[in-house]
Design an enzyme around this catalytic site. Structure first.
Site, PDB file in Angstrom:
ATOM      1  N   ARG A 198      -1.219   8.064   8.085  1.00 18.12           N
ATOM      2  CA  ARG A 198      -1.449   7.919   9.513  1.00 18.12           C
ATOM      3  C   ARG A 198      -1.741   9.294  10.114  1.00 18.12           C
ATOM      4  O   ARG A 198      -1.113  10.288   9.757  1.00 18.12           O
ATOM      5  CB  ARG A 198      -0.239   7.278  10.212  1.00 18.12           C
ATOM      6  CG  ARG A 198      -0.069   5.792   9.915  1.00 18.12           C
ATOM      7  CD  ARG A 198      -1.194   4.976  10.527  1.00 18.12           C
ATOM      8  NE  ARG A 198      -1.031   3.539  10.345  1.00 18.12           N
ATOM      9  CZ  ARG A 198      -1.590   2.846   9.363  1.00 18.12           C
ATOM     10  NH1 ARG A 198      -2.312   3.475   8.451  1.00 18.12           N
ATOM     11  NH2 ARG A 198      -1.422   1.529   9.299  1.00 18.12           N
ATOM     12  N   HIS A 231     -11.302   5.642   7.708  1.00 18.69           N
ATOM     13  CA  HIS A 231     -10.146   4.764   7.462  1.00 18.69           C
ATOM     14  C   HIS A 231     -10.484   3.686   6.418  1.00 18.69           C
ATOM     15  O   HIS A 231     -10.319   2.488   6.663  1.00 18.69           O
ATOM     16  CB  HIS A 231      -9.686   4.111   8.766  1.00 18.69           C
ATOM     17  CG  HIS A 231      -8.225   3.772   8.756  1.00 18.69           C
ATOM     18  ND1 HIS A 231      -7.389   4.008   9.808  1.00 18.69           N
ATOM     19  CD2 HIS A 231      -7.443   3.199   7.796  1.00 18.69           C
ATOM     20  CE1 HIS A 231      -6.158   3.612   9.525  1.00 18.69           C
ATOM     21  NE2 HIS A 231      -6.171   3.108   8.302  1.00 18.69           N
TER      22      HIS A 231
END
Length: 314
Positions: free
Chosen positions: A229, A277
């Site tokens: 993250r 991502h």
């Protein structure tokens, strides 16, 4: 009357329909209904919700909700936004997801180890320069986080002859991996890692964990891979350490703001590899099978799958 399962998620229409098709096929005797199509009476009947970046205000309307099945591995938003802390959160644990992550970890570890970006830069400048290749056994690859994703990634790297070291909050044992834990172990693994891979969950304890002070513990010319993250890494501090050449390169798949803004300095840095991502995408078919098993078990026995610890955040 069929069991009513709510589907709540901020997905595109196409993505939502893909999930609903697969889940409905596997649970053909269950009514899986998107939140916006639920009547007020149906909302009262819902005890289980399948979620993907849900609007917390929608979940609040499911007054008899007992548990939610996340379609993603990361659940930090659910933990922070779910107002009813009695609702249990089940994160996605899928061997296919772990396999995807392990493959990405190996790919970009090799990318760094074999100086791929350096050779790309040289090609752009029409330079023919050979660089020393260090034996993989002499390359210390540190993994922060030894959960399902971390274990699979560590095993993949061990199988490819890297010297793998790992860190977790509590003591772990993993074949072929030197394991560290706790505060002292965290600093120790930083000092030893030529390539550091972050696979930690985002919690209050891990936010901004990799900052100027901690990243400086890495050996000179070390590299970073962040596949967890964005907020775990202080972006400004990382960029400074790259520019001052304490760190060699960073492969980043996650950021504080996604998509990464066009004016972000990472875009202009030759020392940063930007990924959108994609390190471990959820596989709809395999994940749907896991969701179906969990829901079927609950319907037949009332047993809720093992939830996360909401105090820890994972």
């Amino acid at each position: 009357m069929n069991e009513i399962i709510a589907f709540c998620g901020l997905l595109s229409q196409a993505e939502q329909q893909e999930w609903l098709r697969e889940l409905t096929h596997l649970l053909d005797d269950v009514d899986i209904i998107s939140f916006e199509q639920l009547s007020n009476e149906q909302k009262k009947q819902v005890t289980v919700a399948i979620v993907a970046n849900p609007n917390p205000l929608e979940l609040d309307q499911l007054v008899n909700l007992q548990w939610v099945q996340s379609l993603w591995s990361g659940v930090e938003k659910l933990v922070s936004q779910l107002s009813n802390k009695q609702v249990k959160i089940i994160r996605m644990i899928d061997p296919k997801l772990s396999s995807n992550m392990a493959e990405a970890v190996l790919t970009f570890t090799l990318f760094l180890h074999r100086n791929v970006q350096t050779y790309i830069n040289q090609q752009n400048k029409k330079q023919w320069i050979e660089h020393e290749l260090i034996d993989s056994k002499d390359c210390n690859v540190g993994i922060l986080g030894l959960g399902e994703l971390g274990k699979a990634s560590a095993q993949k790297l061990v199988a490819n002859d890297f010297n793998v070291i790992g860190w977790s909050r509590n003591h772990r044992q993993l074949y072929g991996v030197e394991c560290f834990h706790g505060k002292n172990g965290f600093i120790e693994i930083l000092k030893k890692s030529n390539i550091l891979i972050c696979l930690l969950p985002l919690t209050n304890q891990t936010k901004n964990l990799l900052n100027k002070e901690t990243l400086k513990c890495l050996p000179s010319n070390a590299s970073l891979i962040n596949f967890s993250r964005g907020p775990i890494v202080n972006e400004e501090d990382l960029l400074e350490l790259l520019e001052t050449k304490h760190l060699n390169h960073a492969v980043l798949d996650v950021f504080n703001v996604e998509p990464l803004p066009e004016n972000h300095p990472f875009w202009e840095s030759s020392k940063v590899t930007i990924l959108p991502h994609i390190s471990a995408p959820t596989d709809v078919k395999s994940a749907s099978k896991i969701v179906a098993i969990n829901i079927r078990q609950f319907i037949e026995s009332g047993k809720i799958p093992t939830p996360i610890d909401q105090k820890k955040g994972y």
